[in-house]
Design a protein around this motif. Structure first.
Motif, PDB file in Angstrom:
ATOM      1  N   VAL A  27       0.849  -1.198   0.000  1.00  0.00           N
ATOM      2  CA  VAL A  27       0.000   0.000   0.000  1.00  0.00           C
ATOM      3  C   VAL A  27       0.876   1.237   0.000  1.00  0.00           C
ATOM      4  CG1 VAL A  27      -1.693   1.337   1.286  1.00  0.00           C
ATOM      5  CG2 VAL A  27      -1.926  -1.150   1.142  1.00  0.00           C
ATOM      6  N   THR A  28       0.626   2.155  -0.924  1.00  0.00           N
ATOM      7  CA  THR A  28       1.421   3.374  -1.014  1.00  0.00           C
ATOM      8  C   THR A  28       0.614   4.631  -0.709  1.00  0.00           C
ATOM      9  OG1 THR A  28       0.971   3.529  -3.371  1.00  0.00           O
ATOM     10  CG2 THR A  28       2.967   2.344  -2.706  1.00  0.00           C
ATOM     11  N   PHE A  29      -0.683   4.531  -0.563  1.00  0.00           N
ATOM     12  CA  PHE A  29      -1.492   5.712  -0.265  1.00  0.00           C
ATOM     13  C   PHE A  29      -1.559   5.904   1.248  1.00  0.00           C
ATOM     14  CE2 PHE A  29      -4.768   2.423  -0.225  1.00  0.00           C
ATOM     15  CZ  PHE A  29      -4.442   1.664  -1.330  1.00  0.00           C
ATOM     16  N   ASP A  30      -1.833   7.184   1.645  1.00  0.00           N
ATOM     17  CA  ASP A  30      -1.664   7.572   3.047  1.00  0.00           C
ATOM     18  C   ASP A  30      -2.692   6.959   3.989  1.00  0.00           C
ATOM     19  OD1 ASP A  30      -0.649  10.946   2.130  1.00  0.00           O
ATOM     20  OD2 ASP A  30       0.514   9.092   2.378  1.00  0.00           O
ATOM     21  N   ASP A  31      -3.909   6.840   3.530  1.00  0.00           N
ATOM     22  CA  ASP A  31      -4.948   6.340   4.421  1.00  0.00           C
ATOM     23  C   ASP A  31      -5.872   5.428   3.619  1.00  0.00           C
ATOM     24  OD1 ASP A  31      -7.448   7.902   6.623  1.00  0.00           O
ATOM     25  OD2 ASP A  31      -6.429   5.957   6.701  1.00  0.00           O
ATOM     26  N   TYR A  32      -6.495   4.526   4.311  1.00  0.00           N
ATOM     27  CA  TYR A  32      -7.423   3.623   3.641  1.00  0.00           C
ATOM     28  C   TYR A  32      -8.303   2.935   4.668  1.00  0.00           C
ATOM     29  CZ  TYR A  32      -3.722   0.277   4.918  1.00  0.00           C
ATOM     30  OH  TYR A  32      -2.774  -0.461   5.598  1.00  0.00           O
ATOM     31  N   ALA A  33      -9.332   2.319   4.182  1.00  0.00           N
ATOM     32  CA  ALA A  33     -10.160   1.449   5.008  1.00  0.00           C
ATOM     33  C   ALA A  33      -9.848   0.018   4.641  1.00  0.00           C
ATOM     34  CB  ALA A  33     -11.639   1.721   4.764  1.00  0.00           C
ATOM     35  N   ILE A  34      -9.913  -0.824   5.640  1.00  0.00           N
ATOM     36  CA  ILE A  34      -9.742  -2.250   5.385  1.00  0.00           C
ATOM     37  C   ILE A  34     -10.888  -2.986   6.043  1.00  0.00           C
ATOM     38  CG2 ILE A  34      -8.192  -2.569   7.353  1.00  0.00           C
ATOM     39  CD1 ILE A  34      -6.755  -4.676   5.531  1.00  0.00           C
ATOM     40  N   GLY A  35     -11.452  -3.895   5.330  1.00  0.00           N
ATOM     41  CA  GLY A  35     -12.632  -4.569   5.829  1.00  0.00           C
ATOM     42  C   GLY A  35     -12.559  -6.068   5.701  1.00  0.00           C
ATOM     43  N   TRP A  36     -13.378  -6.698   6.502  1.00  0.00           N
ATOM     44  CA  TRP A  36     -13.590  -8.133   6.391  1.00  0.00           C
ATOM     45  C   TRP A  36     -14.962  -8.373   5.778  1.00  0.00           C
ATOM     46  CZ3 TRP A  36     -10.203 -11.940   6.918  1.00  0.00           C
ATOM     47  CH2 TRP A  36      -9.025 -11.693   7.626  1.00  0.00           C
ATOM     48  N   PHE A  37     -14.978  -9.258   4.803  1.00  0.00           N
ATOM     49  CA  PHE A  37     -16.203  -9.614   4.113  1.00  0.00           C
ATOM     50  C   PHE A  37     -16.375 -11.128   4.194  1.00  0.00           C
ATOM     51  CE2 PHE A  37     -17.021  -5.574   1.927  1.00  0.00           C
ATOM     52  CZ  PHE A  37     -15.820  -4.936   2.200  1.00  0.00           C
ATOM     53  N   ARG A  38     -17.598 -11.577   4.048  1.00  0.00           N
ATOM     54  CA  ARG A  38     -17.791 -13.019   4.039  1.00  0.00           C
ATOM     55  C   ARG A  38     -18.818 -13.408   2.997  1.00  0.00           C
ATOM     56  NH1 ARG A  38     -20.621 -14.040   9.985  1.00  0.00           N
ATOM     57  NH2 ARG A  38     -22.646 -13.018   9.556  1.00  0.00           N
ATOM     58  N   GLN A  39     -18.603 -14.598   2.459  1.00  0.00           N
ATOM     59  CA  GLN A  39     -19.533 -15.148   1.486  1.00  0.00           C
ATOM     60  C   GLN A  39     -19.875 -16.565   1.900  1.00  0.00           C
ATOM     61  OE1 GLN A  39     -18.318 -15.024  -2.643  1.00  0.00           O
ATOM     62  NE2 GLN A  39     -20.430 -15.275  -3.309  1.00  0.00           N
ATOM     63  N   ALA A  40     -21.111 -16.734   2.318  1.00  0.00           N
ATOM     64  CA  ALA A  40     -21.599 -18.059   2.702  1.00  0.00           C
ATOM     65  C   ALA A  40     -22.021 -18.827   1.450  1.00  0.00           C
ATOM     66  CB  ALA A  40     -22.764 -17.921   3.663  1.00  0.00           C
ATOM     67  N   ALA A  97     -10.216  -6.802   2.432  1.00  0.00           N
ATOM     68  CA  ALA A  97     -10.152  -5.932   1.264  1.00  0.00           C
ATOM     69  C   ALA A  97      -9.795  -4.520   1.708  1.00  0.00           C
ATOM     70  CB  ALA A  97     -11.487  -5.941   0.524  1.00  0.00           C
ATOM     71  N   VAL A  98      -9.194  -3.785   0.809  1.00  0.00           N
ATOM     72  CA  VAL A  98      -8.745  -2.420   1.068  1.00  0.00           C
ATOM     73  C   VAL A  98      -9.419  -1.460   0.095  1.00  0.00           C
ATOM     74  CG1 VAL A  98      -6.747  -0.897   0.751  1.00  0.00           C
ATOM     75  CG2 VAL A  98      -6.515  -2.947   2.125  1.00  0.00           C
ATOM     76  N   ASP A  99      -9.772  -0.294   0.615  1.00  0.00           N
ATOM     77  CA  ASP A  99     -10.310   0.755  -0.251  1.00  0.00           C
ATOM     78  C   ASP A  99      -9.657   2.083   0.092  1.00  0.00           C
ATOM     79  OD1 ASP A  99     -12.744   1.201  -2.261  1.00  0.00           O
ATOM     80  OD2 ASP A  99     -12.579   2.956  -0.946  1.00  0.00           O
ATOM     81  N   LYS A 100      -9.450   2.932  -0.913  1.00  0.00           N
ATOM     82  CA  LYS A 100      -8.737   4.193  -0.722  1.00  0.00           C
ATOM     83  C   LYS A 100      -9.580   5.270  -0.062  1.00  0.00           C
ATOM     84  CE  LYS A 100      -5.943   3.355  -4.853  1.00  0.00           C
ATOM     85  NZ  LYS A 100      -5.603   3.830  -6.213  1.00  0.00           N
ATOM     86  N   ASP A 101     -10.897   5.063   0.074  1.00  0.00           N
ATOM     87  CA  ASP A 101     -11.770   6.071   0.683  1.00  0.00           C
ATOM     88  C   ASP A 101     -12.192   5.579   2.065  1.00  0.00           C
ATOM     89  OD1 ASP A 101     -14.631   8.011  -0.500  1.00  0.00           O
ATOM     90  OD2 ASP A 101     -13.736   7.842   1.480  1.00  0.00           O
ATOM     91  N   PRO A 102     -11.430   5.898   3.093  1.00  0.00           N
ATOM     92  CA  PRO A 102     -11.724   5.312   4.392  1.00  0.00           C
ATOM     93  C   PRO A 102     -13.050   5.770   5.003  1.00  0.00           C
ATOM     94  CG  PRO A 102      -9.992   6.938   4.589  1.00  0.00           C
ATOM     95  CD  PRO A 102     -10.234   6.751   3.137  1.00  0.00           C
ATOM     96  N   VAL A 103     -13.413   7.036   4.797  1.00  0.00           N
ATOM     97  CA  VAL A 103     -14.622   7.549   5.452  1.00  0.00           C
ATOM     98  C   VAL A 103     -15.872   6.903   4.856  1.00  0.00           C
ATOM     99  CG1 VAL A 103     -16.011   9.592   5.893  1.00  0.00           C
ATOM    100  CG2 VAL A 103     -13.519   9.723   6.045  1.00  0.00           C
ATOM    101  N   PHE A 104     -15.998   6.955   3.535  1.00  0.00           N
ATOM    102  CA  PHE A 104     -17.180   6.405   2.871  1.00  0.00           C
ATOM    103  C   PHE A 104     -17.245   4.896   3.031  1.00  0.00           C
ATOM    104  CE2 PHE A 104     -20.712   6.541   0.104  1.00  0.00           C
ATOM    105  CZ  PHE A 104     -20.617   5.467  -0.770  1.00  0.00           C
TER     106      PHE A 104
END
Length: 127
Positions: A27-40, A97-104
């Motif tokens: 990861v090279t961007f300053d901030d991000y959100a990281i989440g856990w997802f699941r698929q049953a 998973a990682v996304d570059k828009d942490p707030v949204f």
């Protein structure tokens, strides 16, 4: 190149605790959100928990509130999902998973897509 590698899945009995981990690299961007997802099996993938890397804000899907905790160790580039009192309905492939828009992304539990995905780890909860 962003890489996410999950670990810690397995077969467990209902009621126990389990931790799944996600190693983040590239990861090279300053901030991000990281989440856990699941698929049953037979179901679509859904967000379980999301954390904003810099300010630590979190959000959880209703069915796991009070049982699951997402946390991050920024120094180690690791994100964890502590799963307590697991239930058979928690059985799924868990992906980080990682996304570059942490707030949204944190506010919406990643419902509008994520930028980078790991391959997932299977958690099976027996009754």
């Amino acid at each position: 190149e962003v890489q996410l590698v999950e670990s810690g899945g397995g077969l467990v009995q209902a009621g126990v605790s389990l931790i799944v981990s996600c190693a983040v690299s590239g990861v090279t961007f300053d901030d991000y959100a990281i989440g856990w997802f699941r698929q049953a099996p037979g179901k679509s993938r859904r967000g379980v928990a999301v954390i904003s890397r810099n300010n630590g804000a979190t959000n959880y899907e209703d069915s796991v509130k009070g049982r699951f905790t997402i946390s991050s160790d920024n120094a180690k580039n690791m994100v964890y999902l502590q799963m307590n009192n697991v239930r058979p309905e928690d059985t799924a492939v868990y992906s980080c998973a990682v996304d570059k828009d942490p707030v949204f992304t944190t506010r919406t539990l990643g419902a509008y897509g994520m930028d980078y995905w790991g391959k997932g780890t299977l958690v099976t909860v027996s009754s």
